[in-house]
Scaffold this motif. Structure first.
Motif, PDB file in Angstrom:
ATOM      1  N   SER A 167      63.414  28.754  35.625  1.00  0.00           N
ATOM      2  CA  SER A 167      62.250  29.322  36.303  1.00  0.00           C
ATOM      3  C   SER A 167      61.580  30.302  35.346  1.00  0.00           C
ATOM      4  O   SER A 167      61.799  30.253  34.135  1.00  0.00           O
ATOM      5  N   TYR A 168      60.770  31.193  35.898  1.00  0.00           N
ATOM      6  CA  TYR A 168      60.142  32.226  35.085  1.00  0.00           C
ATOM      7  C   TYR A 168      59.834  33.426  35.965  1.00  0.00           C
ATOM      8  O   TYR A 168      59.911  33.353  37.207  1.00  0.00           O
ATOM      9  N   ALA A 169      59.507  34.545  35.350  1.00  0.00           N
ATOM     10  CA  ALA A 169      59.236  35.774  36.101  1.00  0.00           C
ATOM     11  C   ALA A 169      58.195  36.590  35.349  1.00  0.00           C
ATOM     12  O   ALA A 169      58.039  36.461  34.134  1.00  0.00           O
ATOM     13  N   ALA A 170      57.486  37.432  36.099  1.00  0.00           N
ATOM     14  CA  ALA A 170      56.472  38.305  35.498  1.00  0.00           C
ATOM     15  C   ALA A 170      56.705  39.738  35.960  1.00  0.00           C
ATOM     16  O   ALA A 170      57.066  39.987  37.116  1.00  0.00           O
ATOM     17  N   TYR A 171      56.503  40.661  35.051  1.00  0.00           N
ATOM     18  CA  TYR A 171      56.542  42.082  35.380  1.00  0.00           C
ATOM     19  C   TYR A 171      55.100  42.496  35.655  1.00  0.00           C
ATOM     20  O   TYR A 171      54.312  42.746  34.745  1.00  0.00           O
ATOM     21  N   ARG A 172      54.733  42.518  36.954  1.00  0.00           N
ATOM     22  CA  ARG A 172      53.344  42.718  37.371  1.00  0.00           C
ATOM     23  C   ARG A 172      53.288  43.498  38.678  1.00  0.00           C
ATOM     24  O   ARG A 172      53.940  43.157  39.655  1.00  0.00           O
ATOM     25  N   ASP A 173      52.495  44.559  38.693  1.00  0.00           N
ATOM     26  CA  ASP A 173      52.381  45.393  39.889  1.00  0.00           C
ATOM     27  C   ASP A 173      50.929  45.425  40.349  1.00  0.00           C
ATOM     28  O   ASP A 173      50.010  45.613  39.545  1.00  0.00           O
ATOM     29  N   ILE A 174      50.710  45.240  41.666  1.00  0.00           N
ATOM     30  CA  ILE A 174      49.367  45.358  42.248  1.00  0.00           C
ATOM     31  C   ILE A 174      49.449  46.306  43.428  1.00  0.00           C
ATOM     32  O   ILE A 174      50.355  46.208  44.263  1.00  0.00           O
ATOM     33  N   ARG A 175      48.525  47.235  43.489  1.00  0.00           N
ATOM     34  CA  ARG A 175      48.512  48.183  44.605  1.00  0.00           C
ATOM     35  C   ARG A 175      47.133  48.821  44.730  1.00  0.00           C
ATOM     36  O   ARG A 175      46.288  48.686  43.844  1.00  0.00           O
ATOM     37  N   MET A 176      46.938  49.524  45.825  1.00  0.00           N
ATOM     38  CA  MET A 176      45.696  50.258  46.060  1.00  0.00           C
ATOM     39  C   MET A 176      45.954  51.734  45.781  1.00  0.00           C
ATOM     40  O   MET A 176      46.965  52.291  46.212  1.00  0.00           O
ATOM     41  N   LYS A 186      43.671  55.658  44.507  1.00  0.00           N
ATOM     42  CA  LYS A 186      42.380  56.303  44.267  1.00  0.00           C
ATOM     43  C   LYS A 186      42.174  56.564  42.782  1.00  0.00           C
ATOM     44  O   LYS A 186      43.104  56.928  42.058  1.00  0.00           O
ATOM     45  N   ASP A 187      40.921  56.369  42.350  1.00  0.00           N
ATOM     46  CA  ASP A 187      40.583  56.681  40.964  1.00  0.00           C
ATOM     47  C   ASP A 187      40.196  58.146  40.840  1.00  0.00           C
ATOM     48  O   ASP A 187      40.314  58.929  41.804  1.00  0.00           O
ATOM     49  N   GLU A 188      39.720  58.544  39.670  1.00  0.00           N
ATOM     50  CA  GLU A 188      39.381  59.947  39.424  1.00  0.00           C
ATOM     51  C   GLU A 188      38.240  60.434  40.306  1.00  0.00           C
ATOM     52  O   GLU A 188      38.102  61.636  40.549  1.00  0.00           O
ATOM     53  N   ASP A 189      37.400  59.498  40.789  1.00  0.00           N
ATOM     54  CA  ASP A 189      36.267  59.876  41.639  1.00  0.00           C
ATOM     55  C   ASP A 189      36.600  59.812  43.124  1.00  0.00           C
ATOM     56  O   ASP A 189      35.720  60.009  43.969  1.00  0.00           O
ATOM     57  N   GLY A 190      37.845  59.499  43.439  1.00  0.00           N
ATOM     58  CA  GLY A 190      38.268  59.464  44.837  1.00  0.00           C
ATOM     59  C   GLY A 190      38.063  58.142  45.536  1.00  0.00           C
ATOM     60  O   GLY A 190      38.285  58.035  46.742  1.00  0.00           O
ATOM     61  N   PHE A 191      37.621  57.120  44.805  1.00  0.00           N
ATOM     62  CA  PHE A 191      37.438  55.795  45.401  1.00  0.00           C
ATOM     63  C   PHE A 191      38.725  54.984  45.308  1.00  0.00           C
ATOM     64  O   PHE A 191      39.446  55.051  44.308  1.00  0.00           O
ATOM     65  N   GLN A 192      38.984  54.219  46.363  1.00  0.00           N
ATOM     66  CA  GLN A 192      40.125  53.319  46.327  1.00  0.00           C
ATOM     67  C   GLN A 192      39.818  52.156  45.391  1.00  0.00           C
ATOM     68  O   GLN A 192      38.763  51.529  45.475  1.00  0.00           O
ATOM     69  N   ARG A 193      40.747  51.877  44.509  1.00  0.00           N
ATOM     70  CA  ARG A 193      40.611  50.780  43.554  1.00  0.00           C
ATOM     71  C   ARG A 193      41.855  49.901  43.593  1.00  0.00           C
ATOM     72  O   ARG A 193      42.908  50.304  44.090  1.00  0.00           O
ATOM     73  N   MET A 194      41.715  48.708  43.051  1.00  0.00           N
ATOM     74  CA  MET A 194      42.870  47.849  42.842  1.00  0.00           C
ATOM     75  C   MET A 194      43.480  48.219  41.497  1.00  0.00           C
ATOM     76  O   MET A 194      42.832  48.083  40.456  1.00  0.00           O
ATOM     77  N   PHE A 195      44.722  48.688  41.542  1.00  0.00           N
ATOM     78  CA  PHE A 195      45.409  49.078  40.323  1.00  0.00           C
ATOM     79  C   PHE A 195      46.347  47.950  39.910  1.00  0.00           C
ATOM     80  O   PHE A 195      47.237  47.557  40.666  1.00  0.00           O
ATOM     81  N   LEU A 196      46.140  47.431  38.712  1.00  0.00           N
ATOM     82  CA  LEU A 196      47.019  46.422  38.148  1.00  0.00           C
ATOM     83  C   LEU A 196      47.845  47.091  37.058  1.00  0.00           C
ATOM     84  O   LEU A 196      47.299  47.632  36.102  1.00  0.00           O
ATOM     85  N   ASN A 197      49.158  47.070  37.268  1.00  0.00           N
ATOM     86  CA  ASN A 197      50.081  47.685  36.309  1.00  0.00           C
ATOM     87  C   ASN A 197      49.707  49.133  36.008  1.00  0.00           C
ATOM     88  O   ASN A 197      49.702  49.574  34.853  1.00  0.00           O
ATOM     89  N   GLY A 198      49.370  49.868  37.062  1.00  0.00           N
ATOM     90  CA  GLY A 198      49.122  51.297  36.942  1.00  0.00           C
ATOM     91  C   GLY A 198      47.739  51.693  36.507  1.00  0.00           C
ATOM     92  O   GLY A 198      47.446  52.886  36.355  1.00  0.00           O
ATOM     93  N   LYS A 199      46.832  50.709  36.313  1.00  0.00           N
ATOM     94  CA  LYS A 199      45.483  51.034  35.860  1.00  0.00           C
ATOM     95  C   LYS A 199      44.447  50.386  36.775  1.00  0.00           C
ATOM     96  O   LYS A 199      44.636  49.235  37.200  1.00  0.00           O
ATOM     97  N   PRO A 200      43.339  51.102  37.083  1.00  0.00           N
ATOM     98  CA  PRO A 200      42.313  50.503  37.939  1.00  0.00           C
ATOM     99  C   PRO A 200      41.620  49.356  37.219  1.00  0.00           C
ATOM    100  O   PRO A 200      41.335  49.438  36.020  1.00  0.00           O
ATOM    101  N   LEU A 201      41.372  48.285  37.959  1.00  0.00           N
ATOM    102  CA  LEU A 201      40.722  47.116  37.375  1.00  0.00           C
ATOM    103  C   LEU A 201      39.725  46.545  38.369  1.00  0.00           C
ATOM    104  O   LEU A 201      40.096  46.171  39.489  1.00  0.00           O
ATOM    105  N   PHE A 202      38.448  46.487  37.959  1.00  0.00           N
ATOM    106  CA  PHE A 202      37.461  45.795  38.776  1.00  0.00           C
ATOM    107  C   PHE A 202      37.728  44.304  38.675  1.00  0.00           C
ATOM    108  O   PHE A 202      37.840  43.748  37.583  1.00  0.00           O
ATOM    109  N   GLN A 203      37.856  43.639  39.836  1.00  0.00           N
ATOM    110  CA  GLN A 203      38.153  42.212  39.850  1.00  0.00           C
ATOM    111  C   GLN A 203      36.879  41.440  40.191  1.00  0.00           C
ATOM    112  O   GLN A 203      36.209  41.727  41.182  1.00  0.00           O
TER     113      GLN A 203
END
Length: 605
Positions: free
Chosen positions: A298-307, A309-326
């Motif tokens: 099989s295979y595996a990935a080290y990947r985290d997704i969560r919601m 807040k960014d520095e401006d207080g907006f909720q963002r999608m954080f991929l691996n600890g960093k905000p990312l516009f999708q």
């Protein structure tokens, strides 16, 4: 917020007359299909064994009145796994809810039997399936998008030649089951019905005690991967060995009781992302003492997704600890030659590859579930995926509220209808939560058959607490007081980009533009019909189309600093009479300059 254009379009769609396909539309892969051995690749890359047998290819078929068993199944050959209505099936006929589709195939069993069990797997069959092996009934399954299996060991006969029969019934939009965009009378945004086997059929030899599934979760805070497994049979006293490899080099091996989940601490973890889709190779061995009872790769990935807040207080999608516009396209996953089924594995990966080359980082898989190999390609290529539940039981009423259009909200779903939805959604999530590319679950789209939203969100969260939930893409929410359930506030608007107004809905989390765009350009010689094609806004030249798209991107970019977390453009390809794709339905013409798209998209991230 919904534009007047949407209202006008929606009423127009339902007034369009039904149609039959005009000229045959082929892809570059149509003639590459070998009808004796189509789609020969191993269909389950997340759990690979060597001892398997592909049953794709020519089967006998018969279309019979519902409830009537045919004396013989001999109306001709159908190429599995292509639905009866598709060109590649060789049948190219509508079955309809008043009839049943029967299959039969005799074959020589090439698997070593011994003391092993023989499993018969169906990747997907739409919708109700009943199976016989050597004229003995094995079982029945309902569900058009989830895989199912039967242990056929007791039904096999001595010698090698065996016989399988299959009865399939699909009520299409006459029934309450999830069916996506299939309708008996295709028009506008609704497409040709899909009846029967549409994913690979295969046999697999397994021991009495065997690994049914292996599932991995990232523990981001502890730099770890957590492995869980499901084992069939008596595994008392057995041990499980998990070996993790990085580019062919063993970096970890752990032996523990087979009943235990496993946390593997990574000393120097490599993350999976669209920019760097790194995957660890995995080998899992079930041991009785030193004897290997069962073993899979099989295979595996080290990947985290969560919601967060960014520095401006907006909720963002954080991929691996960093905000990312999708940002990505709405992907329907239809083919002019195979309908639900891509003609080849290369074709299956093609849309993902081209989406990435055009500078998108996400795909919304719209009211359809793909074969496992599609998600494997997304994992390998590095493409984020939002996975819809196929819609169904939509009703036919309109309910309009300030800022909301509810199309097909069905408040009168029967207990059976609700059971069918929950059962299939559970099966889909359990089957596909393995794939790290999936980062968002979408139970409902635009209230198409939406019901008991809070209950369904809670079920989704229970089945998989590691991903985000978009409870109802399109802003069609069942309100729980002043709260919106799920993680995402999602709005659809055509053609221009807008964003949700949090004050309209009260409490909110992530703000998303779940659909917009839909710019249409019919290309002569590459359409499903010669006339009566449409887009949300149509153009006659590539230059005008590209200029309008560039304006959309300028306006979209302005919304990101105001809190917009993601956006989805309609759509990847043309589909039947819709000509609002980035590519034509046959995938032969790109309507945009790819470098132009990649450059303009890079400014969004």
């Amino acid at each position: 917020m919904m534009s007047k254009l949407i209202l006008a379009f929606c009423f127009c769609v339902f007034s369009i007359q039904s149609f039959a396909q005009g000229p045959i539309l082929k892809t570059d892969w149509t003639d590459e299909v070998n009808p004796d051995s189509p789609l020969p690749d191993y269909p389950r890359p997340q759990l690979v064994r060597d001892n398997w047998q592909n049953l794709n290819g020519p089967w006998n078929f018969a279309i019979q009145a519902k409830g009537v068993t045919p004396a013989t199944i001999d109306q001709g050959k159908i190429t599995v796994p292509f639905a009866a209505e598709s060109l590649l099936s060789g049948v190219h006929k509508t079955v309809g809810p008043e009839a049943e589709l029967w299959y039969e195939r005799s074959f020589d069993l090439s698997l070593e039997r011994g003391k092993n069990r023989i499993l018969l797997h169906f990747g997907a069959v739409d919708w109700e399936s009943e199976v016989w092996v050597n004229d003995k009934r094995v079982g029945m399954h309902q569900g058009g998008f989830d895989g199912f299996s039967f242990d056929v060991t007791p039904f096999l006969e001595k010698g090698k030649t065996q016989n399988i029969k299959l009865r399939v019934w699909d009520p299409s939009d006459s029934g309450p089951q999830p069916r996506g965009k299939q309708v008996k009378d295709p028009k506008g945004i609704w497409y040709t019905p899909v009846t029967g086997i549409w994913q690979t059929v295969w046999l697999e030899s397994v021991p009495e005690t065997y690994l049914k599934s292996v599932y991995t979760v990232t523990d981001w805070e502890n730099s770890a991967l957590i492995f869980s497994q499901e084992i069939i049979g008596n595994f008392e006293g057995m041990q499980l060995q998990i070996t993790l490899m990085e580019e062919g080099r063993e970096i970890y091996s752990s032996l523990a009781p087979a009943s235990d989940s496993r946390k593997i601490i990574l000393t120097d973890p490599k993350t999976w992302s669209p920019d760097s889709p790194f995957l660890y190779d995995v080998k899992v061995s079930l041991l009785q003492g030193k004897k290997v009872v069962d073993e899979i790769t099989s295979y595996a990935a080290y990947r985290d997704i969560r919601m967060s807040k960014d520095e401006d207080g907006f909720q963002r999608m954080f991929l691996n600890g960093k905000p990312l516009f999708q940002y990505g396209p709405l992907d329907q996953g239809w083919w002019p030659d195979g309908l639900y089924t891509a003609p080849t594995d290369e074709a299956l990966a093609f849309d993902i590859l081209k989406t990435k080359e055009m500078g998108f980082n996400m795909i919304r898989k719209h009211v359809k579930v793909e074969p496992a190999r599609w998600y494997y390609h997304a994992d390998k290529l590095g493409m984020l995926v939002w996975q819809d539940m196929p819609s169904g039981d939509m009703g036919n009423r309109w309910e309009v509220r300030p800022g909301i259009i509810r199309e097909g909200m069905n408040k009168d779903r029967t207990a059976e209808s609700e059971r069918i939805f929950k059962t299939e959604w559970t099966e889909i999530m359990n089957e596909f939560k393995f794939f790290p590319s999936i980062v968002v679950w979408v139970p409902f789209n635009e209230a198409w058959g939406q019901f008991k939203t809070t209950e369904i969100v809670n079920l989704t969260r229970k089945l998989d607490p590691t991903r985000l939930i978009n409870s109802a893409s399109g802003g069609n929410f069942e309100m729980e007081g002043t709260d919106v359930v799920g993680d995402i506030l999602d709005l659809h608007n055509y053609p221009d980009p807008v964003m949700p107004d949090p004050s309209t809905f009260g409490k909110y989390d992530l703000m998303v533009l779940g659909e917009f765009g839909g710019l249409g350009l019919p290309i002569e010689g590459h359409t499903w019909l010669n006339k009566d094609n449409w887009g949300y806004q149509s153009f006659t030249t590539k230059a005008d189309l590209q200029t309008r798209y560039e304006r959309l991107m300028v306006d979209l970019k302005k919304l990101i600093p105001r809190g917009l977390a993601a956006a989805i453009y309609t759509q990847t390809t043309d589909v039947e009479v819709e000509t609002n794709g980035l590519m034509t339905y046959d995938r032969k013409v790109f309507k945009f300059d790819e470098k132009f798209l990649k450059n303009i998209h890079s400014g969004l991230f």
